[in-house]
Motif scaffolding. Structure first.
Motif, short mmCIF file in Angstrom:
data_model
loop_
_atom_site.label_atom_id
_atom_site.label_comp_id
_atom_site.label_asym_id
_atom_site.label_seq_id
_atom_site.Cartn_x
_atom_site.Cartn_y
_atom_site.Cartn_z
N LEU A 127 27.84 -11.44 -30.12
CA LEU A 127 27.02 -12.14 -31.06
C LEU A 127 25.72 -11.62 -30.95
N ASN A 128 25.15 -11.21 -31.89
CA ASN A 128 23.64 -10.65 -32.14
C ASN A 128 22.69 -11.47 -32.83
N GLY A 135 19.59 -4.99 -19.69
CA GLY A 135 20.99 -5.84 -19.95
C GLY A 135 21.58 -6.17 -18.52
N TYR A 136 22.38 -7.39 -18.62
CA TYR A 136 23.15 -7.49 -17.61
C TYR A 136 24.57 -7.51 -17.91
N ASN A 137 25.22 -7.02 -16.92
CA ASN A 137 27.00 -6.62 -17.14
C ASN A 137 27.72 -7.03 -15.91
N SER A 138 28.77 -7.57 -16.32
CA SER A 138 30.01 -8.01 -15.40
C SER A 138 31.20 -7.80 -15.94
N GLU A 139 32.40 -7.89 -15.40
CA GLU A 139 33.77 -7.47 -15.89
C GLU A 139 34.05 -8.21 -16.96
N LEU A 178 28.62 -10.27 -20.70
CA LEU A 178 27.47 -9.40 -20.75
C LEU A 178 26.28 -10.02 -21.72
N PHE A 179 25.10 -9.83 -21.32
CA PHE A 179 24.12 -10.35 -22.28
C PHE A 179 22.83 -9.48 -21.90
N GLY A 238 13.51 -6.95 -32.78
CA GLY A 238 14.11 -7.24 -31.36
C GLY A 238 15.30 -7.65 -31.54
N LEU A 239 16.36 -7.46 -30.35
CA LEU A 239 17.66 -7.99 -30.53
C LEU A 239 18.07 -8.70 -28.94
N LEU A 240 18.82 -9.95 -29.47
CA LEU A 240 19.15 -10.63 -28.22
C LEU A 240 20.91 -10.62 -28.47
N TYR A 241 21.49 -10.57 -27.43
CA TYR A 241 23.06 -10.33 -27.55
C TYR A 241 23.73 -11.00 -26.36
N ILE A 242 25.13 -11.58 -26.58
CA ILE A 242 25.79 -11.96 -25.67
C ILE A 242 27.12 -11.66 -25.77
N GLY A 243 28.13 -11.29 -25.21
CA GLY A 243 29.42 -10.72 -25.40
C GLY A 243 30.50 -10.96 -24.35
N TYR A 244 31.52 -10.74 -24.81
CA TYR A 244 32.79 -11.16 -23.82
C TYR A 244 33.91 -9.98 -24.20
N ARG A 245 34.39 -9.57 -22.96
CA ARG A 245 35.58 -8.62 -22.99
C ARG A 245 36.97 -9.29 -22.78
N PHE A 246 38.00 -8.67 -23.39
CA PHE A 246 39.18 -9.25 -23.03
C PHE A 246 40.28 -8.24 -23.33
N ALA A 247 41.55 -8.63 -22.88
CA ALA A 247 42.69 -7.43 -23.15
C ALA A 247 42.89 -7.42 -24.52
#
Length: 326
Positions: free
Chosen positions: A29-30, A265-269, A272-273, A298-307
């Motif tokens: 989501l951005n 940015g920050y990243n984990s498994e 991320l944001f 300027g952009l702000l984002y937050i995300g989620y990864r899944f199978a």
């Protein structure tokens, strides 16, 4: 020819330096502050200031991005409930919508986009009329001015161990700081239409340019990255315009362009944001007048990864057999 080059590109990325999340679906989501602006600078005498800034009313957009394997798609829109997007009484109505797709075949980056912008106003009224007051006079508006664009870029990453995906889509994570030169070709066709005093005008612009940029990805403590970039280029613009029943005019221009930005940015498994600030500008001379098109956001984002669900994975596998590019 461009796509032929993409199909036959042969290269490898060192997997010990880059972690891939291509087998995961990522949803982001951005929220970004968009400023789409055209600047006209008159060379001769001019009433008041010698510049006219045409801008859109909608300044804040939301977008949803979906990434899986080689495909990245983004849909953007400008909701009216966000403060700053609803000043229609003063600045008129504006709309901004774009749709973009990005592919990563080997070291190539192929981007395609569609953009529609309608409704502009003169932002620098105070520079033109010295005693102008916002609440009393309002802004000069061009509600029927519409810009419709189709275009894309074809890029090539020279350093095989540099991960462009870690910056563009976060579908990879670069484990070690690295940079790369990135030459690219950009091209688009834009349709400008307007109606003033019942007189219709239309202009079609074709643009193509060659650019060279440098990207650097600085990794801090494994999960944080800072990535600046800058590029410059030259190009050509070919336009055909007509106002009312007047004869069609054809013109050619040499364009100068520059764009750059900074991503943090920050990243984990899974989560991320982050955020980024980008700018893009090009300019050319027309009848002694400098014309600029600037885009700053300027952009702000937050995300989620899944199978991926099985139906998504199986469908992609079937398509990939028919389209090796994916």
């Amino acid at each position: 020819m461009l796509f032929s080059c993409i199909f036959y590109a042969k290269c490898q990325t060192d997997t010990t330096l880059v972690k891939s999340y291509s087998d995961q679906v990522m949803i982001r989501l951005n929220l970004d502050t968009n400023i789409e602006k055209y600047i006209l600078s008159q060379g001769g005498k001019h009433i008041g200031n010698n510049k006219i800034d045409l801008s859109i009313n909608n300044k804040t957009r939301t977008s949803i991005s979906v990434d899986y394997r080689a495909i990245s798609a983004t849909l953007s829109f400008s909701p009216k409930f966000i403060p700053g997007n609803n000043e229609d009484d003063l600045k008129g109505k504006s709309s901004y919508t774009d749709l973009s797709f990005r592919f990563f075949p080997k070291r190539f980056i192929q981007t395609l986009y569609y953009k529609k912008v309608k409704g502009f106003y003169v932002e620098n009224m105070k520079d033109i009329i010295s005693d102008w007051q916002e609440a009393k006079d309002g802004y000069l508006q061009f509600p029927d001015l519409k810009v419709l664009s189709f275009g894309g870029t074809t890029s090539y990453v020279l350093n095989k161990n540099f991960s462009a995906k870690s910056i563009y889509t976060q579908s990879e994570w670069q484990k070690k700081s690295s940079g790369s030169w990135v030459p690219y070709l950009d091209y688009d066709v834009s349709f400008f239409t307007n109606t003033t005093n019942e007189v219709k005008s239309r202009e079609v612009q074709y643009k193509i340019g060659g650019n060279m940029g440098y990207f650097y990805n600085w990794i801090i403590k494994d999960k944080v990255n800072i990535a600046p970039y800058l590029s410059v280029g030259l190009g050509g613009q070919f336009s055909s315009s007509r106002e009312g029943n007047e004869p069609k005019e054809n013109e050619q221009f040499l364009t100068l362009r520059m764009d750059g930005g900074l991503h943090i940015g920050y990243n984990s498994e899974r989560f991320l944001f982050g955020g980024r600030m980008n700018f893009k500008t090009y300019t050319y001379q027309k009848n002694g007048e400098a014309v600029e098109n600037n885009n700053l956001y300027g952009l702000l984002y937050i995300g989620y990864r899944f199978a991926p669900p099985k139906v998504v994975k199986n469908t992609y596998d079937k398509i990939q057999k028919k389209i090796p590019l994916l």
